[in-house]
Design a protein around this motif. Structure first.
Motif, PDB file in Angstrom:
ATOM      1  N   UNK A  46      86.268 108.664  78.439  1.00 14.48           N
ATOM      2  CA  UNK A  46      86.739 108.805  79.821  1.00 14.48           C
ATOM      3  C   UNK A  46      86.685 110.273  80.225  1.00 14.48           C
ATOM      4  N   UNK A  47      85.972 110.550  81.304  1.00 12.99           N
ATOM      5  CA  UNK A  47      85.792 111.917  81.779  1.00 12.99           C
ATOM      6  C   UNK A  47      86.709 112.263  82.948  1.00 12.99           C
ATOM      7  N   UNK A  48      87.188 111.244  83.666  1.00 17.36           N
ATOM      8  CA  UNK A  48      88.105 111.483  84.788  1.00 17.36           C
ATOM      9  C   UNK A  48      88.940 110.231  84.990  1.00 17.36           C
ATOM     10  N   UNK A  49      90.208 110.444  85.391  1.00 17.62           N
ATOM     11  CA  UNK A  49      91.114 109.320  85.600  1.00 17.62           C
ATOM     12  C   UNK A  49      92.106 109.683  86.693  1.00 17.62           C
ATOM     13  N   UNK A  50      92.408 108.731  87.564  1.00 14.62           N
ATOM     14  CA  UNK A  50      93.376 108.945  88.632  1.00 14.62           C
ATOM     15  C   UNK A  50      94.346 107.776  88.663  1.00 14.62           C
ATOM     16  N   UNK A  51      95.610 108.072  89.001  1.00 12.62           N
ATOM     17  CA  UNK A  51      96.645 107.046  89.119  1.00 12.62           C
ATOM     18  C   UNK A  51      97.238 107.080  90.523  1.00 12.62           C
TER      19      UNK A  51
END
Length: 294
Positions: A188-193
């Protein structure tokens, strides 16, 4: 994404108010097995975020007050207000008494087109289509996605398994969605919540553009169900494969099929279901059952 140039995102404007915390501790009464106890629970914050373009408010979305600039950038792209990051001249974030203002200034030619089809979006949590005046706008075709990515079932499951430990806000609250971009060799290179699944995806799109990822090399991982607007926004991201925890809607399946997107859903530790374009999933090593399963 066809244009990976980093947009000119400016620093936040001077603020008289502190930025809201993404979560807060609240009192609660717990009832378990007929036992009543006093205690507290951490819950996510919801904050009105006004998205303005050249001084005109386009939408007020209820969102988690994090990654606001990425949210604004992703929203502008996935809603078709701009075609590329270079069309955005600046993004400012201002905390005000009633919420947060994300102030975008866009090229004049984009503003003319935006004004001609402007629609009001008063968005309660998770609602991405409130206030749409045109039914055709609500079901507009997704952008066509082309990529040569092919993944094994194990790679799909590994991407989903990797997302859980990264969801810090959800670990605290058990009440927010996540959207992530992953590549098979890099994880995973980017994650948003966010409290809204659409908002989480818009934030992720903004992050991917800002970092200049070649999204044809990876997949989109979602902790939510897949509705049509999620497919529409995913097509702007440019990934050819979606993997989601929950099931898709029928319209989302039709939209993914037309857009050339491989839609994998109901992803669990032991497998998943493929609804469109299965050719991107290498199933040769998997045992295929020909019996009809409802």
């Amino acid at each position: 994404m066809t244009d990976t140039r980093e947009p000119p995102i400016t620093c936040a404007l001077p603020q008289d108010l502190p930025a809201p915390d993404p979560a807060r501790r609240v009192a609660r009464v717990q009832v378990r097995d007929d036992v009543v106890s006093q205690g507290t629970r951490t819950v996510p914050e919801e904050t009105p975020v006004a998205l303005t373009f050249n001084g005109t408010t386009h939408a007020v979305m209820m969102a988690t007050p994090t990654d606001i600039r990425a949210f604004a950038l992703g929203f502008a792209l996935t809603e078709g207000i701009v075609a590329a990051p270079a069309d955005i001249l600046s993004i400012d974030e201002l905390v005000v008494e009633d919420g947060i203002e994300a102030r975008l200034w866009i090229a004049e030619e984009n503003m003319r087109g935006f004004s001609a089809r402007r629609r009001a979006l008063a968005g309660p949590t998770g609602c991405g289509l409130c206030g749409v005046e045109s039914l055709a706008e609500a079901v507009k075709p997704a952008a066509r996605v082309t990529c040569n990515l092919r993944l094994t079932p194990a790679e799909i499951l590994a991407a989903m398994a990797a997302l859980g430990p990264l969801q810090g806000l959800n670990h605290e609250t058990r009440a927010v969605h996540a959207a992530a971009y992953a590549e098979p060799d890099a994880g995973i290179l980017a994650m948003a919540e966010d409290v809204g699944r659409h908002n989480a995806l818009d934030k992720l799109v903004g992050m991917a553009v800002t970092h200049g990822f070649d999204t044809s090399k990876g997949l989109l991982v979602l902790t939510s169900r897949v509705s049509v607007e999620m497919v529409q926004k995913a097509s702007v991201l440019g990934t050819g494969i979606i993997a989601a925890v929950s099931a898709p809607t029928a319209l989302a399946i039709r939209t993914a099929e037309a857009a050339g997107i491989t839609l994998c859903a109901v992803v669990r530790a032991d497998g998943f279901e493929i609804f469109t374009h299965p050719e991107r999933i290498a199933l040769a090593s998997a045992q295929e059952r020909h019996a009809h399963v409802a």
